[in-house]
Scaffold this motif. Sequence first.
Motif, PDB file in Angstrom:
ATOM      1  N   GLY A  52     -53.577 -37.391  -2.590  1.00 40.63           N
ATOM      2  CA  GLY A  52     -53.097 -36.040  -2.296  1.00 40.63           C
ATOM      3  C   GLY A  52     -53.844 -35.479  -1.109  1.00 40.63           C
ATOM      4  O   GLY A  52     -54.705 -36.171  -0.525  1.00 40.63           O
ATOM      5  N   ASP A  53     -53.559 -34.237  -0.764  1.00 38.11           N
ATOM      6  CA  ASP A  53     -54.223 -33.637   0.391  1.00 38.11           C
ATOM      7  C   ASP A  53     -55.634 -33.191   0.046  1.00 38.11           C
ATOM      8  O   ASP A  53     -55.940 -32.867  -1.099  1.00 38.11           O
ATOM      9  N   ASP A  54     -56.485 -33.186   1.073  1.00 36.62           N
ATOM     10  CA  ASP A  54     -57.843 -32.663   0.967  1.00 36.62           C
ATOM     11  C   ASP A  54     -58.667 -33.302  -0.157  1.00 36.62           C
ATOM     12  O   ASP A  54     -59.181 -32.609  -1.029  1.00 36.62           O
ATOM     13  N   PRO A  55     -58.765 -34.648  -0.146  1.00 30.59           N
ATOM     14  CA  PRO A  55     -59.489 -35.286  -1.244  1.00 30.59           C
ATOM     15  C   PRO A  55     -60.995 -35.031  -1.203  1.00 30.59           C
ATOM     16  O   PRO A  55     -61.576 -34.948  -0.120  1.00 30.59           O
ATOM     17  N   HIS A  73     -66.287 -34.913   1.033  1.00 27.96           N
ATOM     18  CA  HIS A  73     -65.220 -33.909   1.108  1.00 27.96           C
ATOM     19  C   HIS A  73     -65.080 -33.465   2.551  1.00 27.96           C
ATOM     20  O   HIS A  73     -65.933 -33.801   3.391  1.00 27.96           O
ATOM     21  N   ASP A  74     -63.995 -32.764   2.863  1.00 20.00           N
ATOM     22  CA  ASP A  74     -63.696 -32.342   4.235  1.00 20.00           C
ATOM     23  C   ASP A  74     -63.740 -33.535   5.191  1.00 20.00           C
ATOM     24  O   ASP A  74     -64.336 -33.449   6.288  1.00 20.00           O
ATOM     25  N   SER A 122     -60.912 -34.876  -6.697  1.00 27.00           N
ATOM     26  CA  SER A 122     -59.990 -33.728  -6.687  1.00 27.00           C
ATOM     27  C   SER A 122     -59.157 -33.729  -5.405  1.00 27.00           C
ATOM     28  O   SER A 122     -59.628 -34.182  -4.356  1.00 27.00           O
ATOM     29  N   THR A 123     -57.917 -33.289  -5.544  1.00 31.25           N
ATOM     30  CA  THR A 123     -57.067 -33.025  -4.383  1.00 31.25           C
ATOM     31  C   THR A 123     -56.531 -31.621  -4.615  1.00 31.25           C
ATOM     32  O   THR A 123     -56.883 -30.979  -5.620  1.00 31.25           O
ATOM     33  N   ILE A 124     -55.694 -31.157  -3.762  1.00 37.67           N
ATOM     34  CA  ILE A 124     -55.152 -29.814  -3.938  1.00 37.67           C
ATOM     35  C   ILE A 124     -54.421 -29.707  -5.269  1.00 37.67           C
ATOM     36  O   ILE A 124     -54.494 -28.702  -5.963  1.00 37.67           O
ATOM     37  N   THR A 125     -53.784 -30.796  -5.681  1.00 41.53           N
ATOM     38  CA  THR A 125     -52.968 -30.749  -6.894  1.00 41.53           C
ATOM     39  C   THR A 125     -53.634 -31.311  -8.145  1.00 41.53           C
ATOM     40  O   THR A 125     -53.311 -30.913  -9.256  1.00 41.53           O
ATOM     41  N   HIS A 126     -54.544 -32.292  -7.996  1.00 36.77           N
ATOM     42  CA  HIS A 126     -55.112 -32.966  -9.168  1.00 36.77           C
ATOM     43  C   HIS A 126     -56.627 -32.920  -9.189  1.00 36.77           C
ATOM     44  O   HIS A 126     -57.275 -32.899  -8.152  1.00 36.77           O
ATOM     45  N   LYS A 127     -57.131 -32.968 -10.429  1.00 34.52           N
ATOM     46  CA  LYS A 127     -58.567 -33.155 -10.642  1.00 34.52           C
ATOM     47  C   LYS A 127     -58.699 -34.264 -11.666  1.00 34.52           C
ATOM     48  O   LYS A 127     -57.921 -34.338 -12.608  1.00 34.52           O
TER      49      LYS A 127
END
Length: 511
Positions: A52-55, A73-74, A122-127
């Motif tokens: 997902g985005d932003d892992p 991260h980032d 974590s991503t924007i949608t999942h942890k």
Amino acid sequence: MGVFIFQKTLMMNKLFSVLFFLIHVWILTRGDAEVSCQLGQSCILPCSFTPGDDPAIHWIQLTLIKAKVHSYHDNKDHWVHQDQRFRGRTSLFKDQISKGNASLQLTGVMVQDEGRYQCFTSTITHKNTSLLTIRIECEAEVYCQFGQSCILPCSFTPGDDLVIHWMYWKPTQAEVHYYYLNKDHLEHQHQRFRGRTSLFQDQFSKGNASLQLTGVMVQDEGGYNCLARTIADKGGRCFTMKVYAPPQKINMKQTENQIICSSDGIYPEPDLSWSISPPSSRTFQNTTRVQETEELLYNISSSLTLSDGEDDLDYICTISTPSNQRRASWRRGPSVKIISGEATISCSASDSSLKGFSLVWSFNQNQMIVTKKEDDEQRVSEEWKQHVKDVSESGRLTLQHLSADHEGTYTCEVSKDEETNITQVSLSPAEESNNPHVTIIIVLTVIGISAVVIALVFFCRRRRRNAQRKAAEVSSVASNTEIILNRISEEAPADYGAVRNDQEQQAETTL
Ligand SMILES: *[C@@H]1O[C@H](CO)[C@@H](O)[C@H](O)[C@H]1NC(C)=O
Ligand SMILES: *[C@@H]1O[C@H](CO)[C@@H](O)[C@H](O)[C@H]1NC(C)=O
Ligand SMILES: *[C@@H]1O[C@H](CO)[C@@H](O)[C@H](O)[C@H]1NC(C)=O
Ligand SMILES: *[C@@H]1O[C@H](CO)[C@@H](O)[C@H](O)[C@H]1NC(C)=O
Ligand SMILES: *[C@@H]1O[C@H](CO)[C@@H](O)[C@H](O)[C@H]1NC(C)=O
Ligand SMILES: *[C@@H]1O[C@H](CO)[C@@H](O)[C@H](O)[C@H]1NC(C)=O
């Protein structure tokens, strides 16, 4: 009412803390994936997530204090909070992160790396959180004998800036020996190892980092790790050290109707079994007791109840540990009598030579008479010097100048390697008939009596013959007389009978 609500919240709080605790325990104990890592090698800790985005990826070691292993991260790694133990040893597969691969590569695995790890993604949608356990493989085993000194092996590629760090790490951690900057640094050495460790400094140039440990104790058992680092090498070695104390000697003795078999100072816990030779279908009552000593060794003792009247059985006691076994057999030999102050006692039924065996003769199960070592060196105890006449090659003991004090049990112990044969013989005073003096007296008496009897018989025969001869003479005289008398009888028959009776009476009395 207010009080009630207060109590209720208190109860709720308690309930929550219990629940929280249970969840924590569950997290800590549920079956994780396990990864085996070789000491000193690199190892991959697998973890995946839904891309997902932003892992963000966080690896944490769940020791008593959580240690940050790796943070990402980032789009980059963040080293600031990384635990120093992991410095320079971790990396992610950057090209795989977008595919949901959060696996961590750990290099130069150390024993301290063993334990549980948490992978948080974590991503924007999942942890997601997953857990795994690292086990350090230490399949090698090293055996050390209790009380002896032992060399724990470790080697490395020789080089400069040598650091040798010996650690005890299982079941608890303790520093064993630390060497760097060309000398030992033992300030933090665990007190259990104090004064007992040394390295072979003259062997460092050959890549030998082995540790010598003296006075091995049961407490020394466990996992060891050797880290030998030079500029060229970051090697190490781990292994499990196991202590052994083989049964040294089996004691067997008889008390009333039992045979006791025992041995002391054994490790690990031994097994004891009895057998009978020749094999018997009946079972003998037996009980075994094991005791742990202060040194964490084991004393073992077993008693077997004897059967009456079965003298020619061998009672065999075997004591074994996984790596060692020792056997002793006990038998009652035929009893022996003291004859004119001497006795000869056999050690075994066979007469074969006991060269290369060790032999001990003792009296009443405690007084040593004579010992003979494997090399044939013989020692007689002071008290028995005047009594021991000879010890034959087959172990036969000839004693002299014996008195009633020497009646009792004589025990012969023959040992070789892991086997001991014990024969017990009882020595008793001679029976009358077995004494040669008595025999001579009896023989003489018998001869004497026979002589007298023969003489008597001979004498009687002679007298009878004499008498018969006399009787014959008398009867011839009588027949002559008869003729005369017959003639006379024609004139005076009445007198004849009287004369004849007289003569017959005379002949009878001479007989
Ligand atoms: C969370 O992680 C576990 C273990 O790695 C995995 O089986 C599961 O599919 C993951 N869940 C999500 C939503 O990614
Ligand atoms: C992640 O990538 C590494 C390197 O290519 C690979 O060895 C590993 O099996 C991958 N792990 C998962 C969970 O896909
Ligand atoms: C290291 O040196 C000691 C002492 O000389 C020796 O006993 C041992 O076998 C050596 N070990 C290795 C791994 O070379
Ligand atoms: C010793 O006792 C056990 C049971 O307690 C028995 O099975 C075994 O046969 C006995 N040994 C002998 C030699 O009779
Ligand atoms: C074990 O045997 C040793 C040596 O015979 C003895 O000194 C010790 O007291 C024994 N220990 C126990 C617990 O029986
Ligand atoms: C003990 O006795 C057995 C059987 O009689 C024999 O085979 C063995 O060699 C003997 N061992 C010793 C040490 O005397």
